[in-house]
Design a protein around this motif. Sequence first.
Motif, mmCIF file in Angstrom:
data_model
loop_
_atom_site.group_PDB
_atom_site.id
_atom_site.type_symbol
_atom_site.label_atom_id
_atom_site.label_comp_id
_atom_site.label_asym_id
_atom_site.label_seq_id
_atom_site.Cartn_x
_atom_site.Cartn_y
_atom_site.Cartn_z
ATOM 1 N N ILE A 291 0.921 -1.082 -0.126
ATOM 2 C CA ILE A 291 0.013 0.121 -0.031
ATOM 3 C C ILE A 291 0.969 0.976 -0.057
ATOM 4 C CG2 ILE A 291 -1.891 1.453 1.312
ATOM 5 C CD1 ILE A 291 -2.758 -1.397 2.546
ATOM 6 N N ASP A 292 0.784 2.288 -1.063
ATOM 7 C CA ASP A 292 1.376 3.335 -0.943
ATOM 8 C C ASP A 292 0.645 4.257 0.173
ATOM 9 O OD1 ASP A 292 1.783 6.447 -1.555
ATOM 10 O OD2 ASP A 292 3.001 5.322 -3.228
ATOM 11 N N LYS A 293 1.520 4.701 1.025
ATOM 12 C CA LYS A 293 1.010 5.492 2.160
ATOM 13 C C LYS A 293 0.526 6.907 1.691
ATOM 14 C CE LYS A 293 4.021 3.109 5.625
ATOM 15 N NZ LYS A 293 4.932 3.348 6.800
ATOM 16 N N ARG A 294 1.092 7.469 0.694
ATOM 17 C CA ARG A 294 0.671 8.893 0.609
ATOM 18 C C ARG A 294 -0.749 8.781 -0.280
ATOM 19 N NH1 ARG A 294 1.025 12.699 -3.440
ATOM 20 N NH2 ARG A 294 1.596 11.208 -4.915
ATOM 21 N N THR A 295 -0.713 8.006 -1.385
ATOM 22 C CA THR A 295 -1.975 7.900 -2.260
ATOM 23 C C THR A 295 -3.079 6.824 -1.734
ATOM 24 O OG1 THR A 295 -1.091 6.517 -3.679
ATOM 25 C CG2 THR A 295 -0.558 8.694 -4.182
ATOM 26 N N TYR A 300 -1.560 -5.916 -5.721
ATOM 27 C CA TYR A 300 -2.099 -7.241 -5.293
ATOM 28 C C TYR A 300 -1.635 -8.353 -5.450
ATOM 29 C CZ TYR A 300 -5.825 -3.613 -5.295
ATOM 30 O OH TYR A 300 -6.710 -2.529 -4.824
ATOM 31 N N THR A 301 -2.145 -9.509 -4.799
ATOM 32 C CA THR A 301 -1.585 -10.726 -5.136
ATOM 33 C C THR A 301 -2.775 -11.743 -5.506
ATOM 34 O OG1 THR A 301 0.050 -12.608 -4.468
ATOM 35 C CG2 THR A 301 -1.089 -11.386 -2.767
ATOM 36 N N GLU A 335 3.601 -12.088 0.278
ATOM 37 C CA GLU A 335 3.134 -11.916 1.654
ATOM 38 C C GLU A 335 1.985 -10.744 1.546
ATOM 39 O OE1 GLU A 335 4.804 -10.908 5.878
ATOM 40 O OE2 GLU A 335 6.244 -11.171 4.418
ATOM 41 N N LEU A 336 0.864 -10.930 2.452
ATOM 42 C CA LEU A 336 -0.072 -10.031 2.320
ATOM 43 C C LEU A 336 0.080 -9.214 3.614
ATOM 44 C CD1 LEU A 336 -3.090 -12.695 2.308
ATOM 45 C CD2 LEU A 336 -2.446 -11.076 0.338
ATOM 46 N N VAL A 337 -0.478 -7.883 3.389
ATOM 47 C CA VAL A 337 -0.046 -6.734 4.216
ATOM 48 C C VAL A 337 -1.296 -6.232 5.096
ATOM 49 C CG1 VAL A 337 1.905 -6.083 3.034
ATOM 50 C CG2 VAL A 337 -0.230 -4.739 2.584
ATOM 51 N N SER A 338 -2.314 -6.855 4.493
ATOM 52 C CA SER A 338 -3.715 -6.776 5.356
ATOM 53 C C SER A 338 -4.595 -7.806 5.324
ATOM 54 C CB SER A 338 -4.459 -5.727 4.234
ATOM 55 O OG SER A 338 -5.643 -5.255 4.391
ATOM 56 N N ASP A 339 -5.405 -7.676 6.231
ATOM 57 C CA ASP A 339 -6.441 -8.880 6.367
ATOM 58 C C ASP A 339 -7.532 -8.804 5.364
ATOM 59 O OD1 ASP A 339 -5.355 -10.188 8.404
ATOM 60 O OD2 ASP A 339 -6.428 -8.909 10.027
#
Length: 407
Positions: A291-295, A300-301, A335-339
């Motif tokens: 995830i781009d923190k600014r925008t 996706y995977t 690897e996933l960064v979110s649920d």
Amino acid sequence: MRKYMVSAICLLTVSGSFAQMKDFNLNFYGQIRTDLYYNSRANEETVDGLFYMYPKDKVRDDDGKDLNATANGSFYTLYSRLGVDVAGPKLGNAKTSAKVEIDFRGSGTSYSVVRLRHAYFNLDWGKSALLAGQAWHPLFGDVSPQILNLSVGAPFQPFSRAPQIRYRYTDKNFQLTGALVWQSQYLSQGPAGKSQEYIKKSCIPEVYIGADYKSGGLLAGAGIELLSLKPRTEATGQNGHLYKVDERITTLSYEAHVKYTDKNWFVGAKSVLGSNLTQASGLGGFGIKSIDKRTGEQEYTPIRFSSSWFNVVYGQKWKPGIFLGYAKNLGTSNELVSDKLYGTGTDLDQLVTAGAEMTYNVAHWKFGLEYTLTSAWYGDLKHSSGKIQDTHAVCNNRIVAVAMFTF
């Protein structure tokens, strides 16, 4: 005088209609189908339970009772249908044909209304043929289970009818298929739920390429499918600001199929390694790998599922049959960064179905009874692999009784 003029005009009109239709051959057909079903618990399904997928996970109330452990059933005639096959005059060297078919399944929560099933024309030059319109998705293909459940083996069997342009080349025992496929009634899952917008904004149709070998009652083949979607075109970033984003997920899926048929036997099987095949009633979808923190733009995977089925039916008048299906969540390649996951059955580890049926078949009539046991293993998401762990099983018993009159 007026009476004779009216008669003459009617005669000319009828004669003109016959003159226009003399090069056409129309074959009207249809069926009246009744479905009576029972489930021992709540399930993932559409059309109020007619299109059955798999049992829902347990949901506990304050006393620990499972809210989804409630039986349900109903009786429907929604899959009665009407259709016409048309053989038309030649277009150059090509034989022309067409099909239009409707049923009364409706969409959303609006049932018992007309729905378009098939609408296409076909140009046949002998070895090659071009089809344009709405027809079975190439992943459904020429190999599908012979069972009573209207899901026809989904989610193990890809199930979709879709607008497409399909080209086939046949030489002796071999057939090559190439198709460009869009979405209409069967849609991909994404951030906005099921939507046609993901493939519309992608500007790239699905692409399918397959090959088949046919000899006598044997058919065997394989295919590959590419799907490219744009999940979002805008996102909320830092401090709640809105940004235009350029997100895309592109996946490849593979399938292999085989069937043997003769006067008494049908033996069929198919295996699919699917990535984000939710538009074909498949399991899986995709998750977020960055995830781009600014925008707020996301990468996706895909969630990969392996799905296979095996079906045997024997007989002519009395036809017993068995169906076995197995699906396994293979996780994600990143690897996933979110649920947050987008798809169907994203919390499933594996799914197993076993069914048995008996049908009685005579001219224009079919009566059948089918029992299916389905077990679904639910669990928790493992972010490093996208797999499901610490699983528990949930089971559903389903009974379907069908009476069908065809004409």
